[in-house]
Enzyme design. Structure first.
Site, PDB file in Angstrom:
ATOM      1  N   SER A  96      -2.519 -35.624  35.953  1.00 48.01           N
ATOM      2  CA  SER A  96      -3.561 -36.344  36.679  1.00 48.01           C
ATOM      3  C   SER A  96      -4.909 -35.806  36.236  1.00 48.01           C
ATOM      4  CB  SER A  96      -3.379 -36.162  38.179  1.00 48.01           C
ATOM      5  OG  SER A  96      -3.771 -34.852  38.536  1.00 48.01           O
ATOM      6  N   LYS A  97      -5.959 -36.339  36.841  1.00 48.32           N
ATOM      7  CA  LYS A  97      -7.311 -36.002  36.398  1.00 48.32           C
ATOM      8  C   LYS A  97      -7.586 -34.507  36.462  1.00 48.32           C
ATOM      9  CE  LYS A  97      -9.759 -40.243  36.499  1.00 48.32           C
ATOM     10  NZ  LYS A  97      -9.293 -41.254  37.454  1.00 48.32           N
TER      11      LYS A  97
END
Ligand code: GLU
Length: 486
Positions: free
Chosen positions: A245-246
């Protein structure tokens, strides 16, 4: 081996690195075995479709150098390559399944399905459609969906290339929807119909799709079609084992491009997320990866996305670029910084120091940090403290004396002899004459010439800057030192 593989992105936004890794494996398999790589836009969920996303996906592939043989923009023998333009094929397949008693119309309202789900939850039963309409022969005139009549017992075997036979209890699989009320197919139907019609040989996709695979196997069986090979590749995880994820770094390909990663470095990095040639080889060109790629090199151990590793790889790729190529790739970042176009001959002047800069640049935008001062107009900005450095700390008069001596030495270099070795010997001689350490003398020159404490190697920098500009900038520094309170 006959290979036809497809990359089936849904146009819901910026393409994600995980998704593009799938495209890369598809592409590598096709190129390795002389097959076809097909881009198919899976836009059957109209509510999630985002305008312009298809172009972003194609741009990401192009940036990475992944070319496609058939696709929405170039067509091909199985056109169209957008699922929203292939609706009649899905409707045909669904109709045939209904006629053969393998699928059925279901008129249950969303409210009823919701109530069923809630009561299942309460009773702690597995969720799923309760098959109310399965034997009711519902009318086609009422709003309805079409569901596949799945086997009620026994098991479905998915033969996965990496896992072997994976078995699923049919009792746990409900009758899923093939065709929605709006006439659009679900992914389950559309991907099967298209993979069959487009003669796809290998379905490579993330392992999050493995649980759907028995539904696809049953759909193939119901339609009487041969299945492709199933290859479910491990999900990409961050170093903390969480799904990528980010927080583990950028997830969109465009962001990597903007942050200054080279496409070939990212390609190399992505190829190693779930595939390897052997235990030790990590740096491989696209050609080398293509030559070595096959499905047996894919592994089940999770693919770990370590941004630090990517950064190191990127720095290595930058260092190994041909200097002229390096300059060409740095140019847009420099132009952004200085706010004007940089002509070829201006860029060529940097060849003398390109290699030295290359060793320091880890991400391409840093190129501008090492080169913008060559193109600066007007006085440079820096602090007087930087100009004095450690040796002349709080002694502007001493720094001034040093700068004036340097100016004399540099003015006396004959313009035709303004070369790195001549400049080096002039300035080293000067330090010696003055009984000072070279660093003491060089720091004010570096800061005066570049406006920075950290810059490319000094003599190459001065050579590139030229005598006139060097002298002009040193004069400006001398003036500042003469007015230390400014
Ligand atoms: N449209 C699906 C996705 O975006 C494709 C999955 C597949 O490759 O079958 O994930």
């Amino acid at each position: 081996m006959n290979v036809r593989v497809r990359y089936g992105p849904s146009p819901t936004g910026e393409p994600h690195v995980g998704n593009i890794r799938t495209a890369l494996f598809d592409w590598l398999l096709a190129r390795r075995f002389g097959g076809q790589f097909i881009v198919r836009i899976e836009d059957t969920d109209q509510s999630r479709a985002v305008e312009g996303a298809e172009q972003l996906i194609l741009d990401a592939l192009t940036w990475l150098g992944l070319d496609w043989d058939e696709g929405p923009d170039i067509g091909g023998p199985y056109a169209p390559y957008r699922q929203s333009e292939r609706l009649p094929m899905y409707v045909d397949a669904a109709r045939r399944l209904i006629d053969e008693g393998k699928a059925y119309r279901c008129v249950c309202s969303p409210e009823r399905l919701d109530a069923v789900r809630k009561s299942q939850q309460k009773a702690k039963q597995p969720p799923g459609y309760d098959r109310l309409c399965r034997d009711l022969n519902c009318s086609a005139d009422d709003p309805h969906v079409v569901r596949l009549a799945m086997p009620l017992d026994g098991e479905t075997i998915v033969n996965d290339y990496l896992r072997g036979d994976v078995s699923f209890q049919n009792a746990l699989l409900d009758d899923h929807v093939l065709l929605k009320r709006d006439g659009f197919p679900t992914y389950h139907l559309a991907s099967v119909v298209d993979d069959h019609h487009m003669q796809i040989t290998h379905v490579i996709r993330g392992e999050e799709w493995l649980s759907s695979a028995p539904r696809h196997v049953q759909t193939y069986a119901a339609l009487g079609w041969d299945e492709p090979a199933w290859v479910h590749i491990p999900i990409i995880r961050g170093p903390d084992k969480g799904k990528l994820s980010k927080r583990h770094g950028a997830t969109s390909i465009r962001q990597y491009a903007e942050e200054g990663f080279l496409p070939e470095a990212l390609l190399n990095f992505l190829a190693l997320l779930g595939w390897s040639k052997d235990e030790s080889t990590t740096i491989m060109s696209c050609e080398e990866i293509t030559e070595a790629f096959d499905l047996d090199g894919l592994g089940l151990s999770s693919a770990m996305f370590d941004i630090e590793r990517l950064r190191e790889m990127n720095a290595r790729y930058i260092r190994d670029l041909d200097p002229a190529d390096f300059l060409r790739r740095g140019r847009p970042h420099l132009e952004d910084r200085v706010g004007r176009p940089i002509a070829d001959d201006e860029l060529d002047r940097l060849l003398t120091i390109a290699t030295a800069i290359q060793e320091r640049v880890k991400l391409m935008p840093e190129f501008a940090d090492y080169t913008d001062f060559f193109f600066a107009e007007g006085p440079l900005e820096y602090a007087n403290a930087d100009l004095m450095g450690r040796a002349y700390k709080n002694k502007p008069w001493a720094a001034l004396e040093s700068v004036e001596a340097s100016l004399r030495a540099l003015r006396s270099v004959d313009e035709a002899g303004w070369t790195t070795p001549a400049l080096e010997s002039a300035l080293r001689d000067l330090a010696e004459e003055r009984g000072e350490k070279p660093g003491a003398v060089f720091t004010p020159i570096r800061v005066a010439a570049t406006g920075k404490r950290i810059a490319p190697p000094l003599f190459e920098t001065l050579e590139t800057l030229g005598q006139e500009l060097t002298v002009e900038r040193l004069n400006a520094a001398a003036e500042r030192l003469a007015r230390p309170d400014d």
